[in-house]
Design a protein around this motif. Structure first.
Motif, mmCIF file in Angstrom:
data_model
loop_
_atom_site.group_PDB
_atom_site.id
_atom_site.type_symbol
_atom_site.label_atom_id
_atom_site.label_comp_id
_atom_site.label_asym_id
_atom_site.label_seq_id
_atom_site.Cartn_x
_atom_site.Cartn_y
_atom_site.Cartn_z
ATOM 1 N N UNK A 64 5.344 -6.148 11.479
ATOM 2 C CA UNK A 64 4.745 -5.656 12.767
ATOM 3 C C UNK A 64 5.907 -5.868 13.905
ATOM 4 N N UNK A 65 6.779 -6.750 13.711
ATOM 5 C CA UNK A 65 7.884 -6.728 14.698
ATOM 6 C C UNK A 65 8.840 -5.606 14.540
ATOM 7 N N UNK A 66 9.097 -5.115 13.458
ATOM 8 C CA UNK A 66 10.170 -4.280 13.100
ATOM 9 C C UNK A 66 9.298 -2.750 13.233
ATOM 10 N N UNK A 67 7.975 -2.523 12.885
ATOM 11 C CA UNK A 67 7.545 -1.351 12.762
ATOM 12 C C UNK A 67 6.396 -1.117 13.778
ATOM 13 N N UNK A 68 5.999 -2.017 14.574
ATOM 14 C CA UNK A 68 5.107 -2.241 15.587
ATOM 15 C C UNK A 68 3.614 -1.566 15.296
ATOM 16 N N UNK A 69 3.429 -1.752 14.053
ATOM 17 C CA UNK A 69 1.912 -1.399 13.409
ATOM 18 C C UNK A 69 1.626 -2.574 12.421
ATOM 19 N N UNK A 70 0.557 -2.422 12.058
ATOM 20 C CA UNK A 70 -0.040 -3.426 10.982
ATOM 21 C C UNK A 70 0.214 -2.998 9.747
ATOM 22 N N UNK A 71 0.712 -3.786 8.796
ATOM 23 C CA UNK A 71 0.940 -3.476 7.322
ATOM 24 C C UNK A 71 -0.075 -3.319 6.561
ATOM 25 N N UNK A 72 -0.105 -2.554 5.534
ATOM 26 C CA UNK A 72 -1.277 -2.752 4.747
ATOM 27 C C UNK A 72 -0.993 -3.869 3.821
ATOM 28 N N UNK A 73 -1.938 -4.226 2.808
ATOM 29 C CA UNK A 73 -1.800 -5.233 1.836
ATOM 30 C C UNK A 73 -0.919 -4.934 0.819
ATOM 31 N N UNK A 74 -0.878 -3.663 0.350
ATOM 32 C CA UNK A 74 0.126 -2.873 -0.458
ATOM 33 C C UNK A 74 1.556 -3.183 -0.014
ATOM 34 N N UNK A 75 1.779 -3.103 1.452
ATOM 35 C CA UNK A 75 3.084 -2.983 1.738
ATOM 36 C C UNK A 75 3.479 -4.574 1.774
ATOM 37 N N UNK A 76 2.551 -5.398 2.131
ATOM 38 C CA UNK A 76 2.797 -6.957 2.131
ATOM 39 C C UNK A 76 3.343 -7.430 0.660
ATOM 40 N N UNK A 77 2.391 -6.746 -0.447
ATOM 41 C CA UNK A 77 2.513 -7.270 -1.681
ATOM 42 C C UNK A 77 4.054 -6.818 -2.080
ATOM 43 N N UNK A 78 4.431 -5.516 -1.759
ATOM 44 C CA UNK A 78 5.577 -5.096 -2.370
ATOM 45 C C UNK A 78 6.819 -5.906 -1.508
ATOM 46 N N UNK A 79 6.559 -6.339 -0.268
ATOM 47 C CA UNK A 79 7.520 -7.200 0.354
ATOM 48 C C UNK A 79 7.595 -8.548 -0.354
#
Length: 258
Positions: free
Chosen positions: A133-148
């Motif tokens: 959120x700090x880097x993209x100014x939007x809420x990540x999806x669960x899939x994006x968190x999972x990948x990270x």
């Protein structure tokens, strides 16, 4: 959970004092000068704030006397750390501190213990979410968190559910002079670039609990944007040591922020 009873921890809540704006300012001025009596009066004058906050935990089945005592610890911490230069009401500053203290108590004393692995997964997901959120100014999806973080989506959802209690954005947490403070009032709009001072307060408070070297590493890494190698060169240790100290610092901060 009987939060409407007149006496809590031997305190007659019906007779608690109410301080006006001038009295609060004068007492706080004396507190800064080391006046212990003024500090005691300021604490007593804000006990209604603690009572208002613990009402939102009425579903926890905890003894209200215990919650009141824990809330008072948060109140005292808020008094000792309040910075008048923030130009905000003391109550607005104190509410997150009191809530945080009670949440830590409930988490550490919950009869249904959350496993260490679930907590670790949840903390990794929370950290990844905040960085995204700090880097993209939007809420990540669960899939994006999972990948990270390299953890299955199902495990992340289970872990997050395990450590959080549902709450409405419209739940009131405190009312003063007809003005009600809601949960949503403490949540920032991530799309604008104004500084979220409540989040800043919480982070600074968490950093105060770090050892000096850990705090310095966090400042270099996340405030100055240095790499682990650059930090290692600056303070004269190996990158592996920087990595270990950084992980320890973030773990400690997450504990105080949760």
């Amino acid at each position: 959970m009987g939060l409407n009873k007149v006496e809590i921890c031997g305190v007659n809540t019906a007779k608690l004092p109410v301080l006006n704006h001038e009295e609060k300012e004068e007492l706080f001025r004396r507190i800064k000068e080391g006046d212990a009596d003024a500090r005691e009066q300021y604490i007593k004058g804000n006990l209604r704030l603690v009572l208002s906050v613990i009402k939102r935990f009425s579903g926890s089945n905890e003894n209200p006397d215990d919650l009141f005592q824990i809330g008072c610890i948060g109140l005292i911490k808020a008094i000792d750390n309040f910075d008048t230069s923030l130009n905000v009401k003391f109550s607005t500053y104190a509410v997150p501190m009191i809530i945080g203290e009670i949440r830590r108590y409930l988490r550490d004393n919950n009869s249904i213990r959350v496993s260490r692995s679930l907590r670790d997964t949840a903390y990794k997901a929370i950290y990844a979410r905040e960085m995204y959120m700090k880097n993209n100014l939007k809420e990540p999806t669960i899939s994006e968190i999972s990948d990270e973080i390299g953890i299955p989506k199902e495990d992340i959802v289970m872990a997050m559910d395990a450590i959080q209690s549902p709450v409405s954005l419209y739940d009131p947490v405190y009312t003063e002079g007809g003005d009600t403070l809601y949960v949503m009032d403490q949540i920032s709009d991530k799309k604008n670039k104004e500084e979220n001072w409540i989040e800043d307060i919480a982070i600074k408070e968490a950093m105060r609990h770090l050892e000096e070297r850990e705090r310095y590493i966090v400042e270099l890494r996340f405030y100055e944007g240095k790499t682990q190698m650059e930090v290692a060169q600056e303070i004269g240790i190996s990158q592996a040591q920087v990595s270990r100290l950084e992980k320890s610092a973030l773990k400690n901060m997450r504990y105080y922020l949760s």
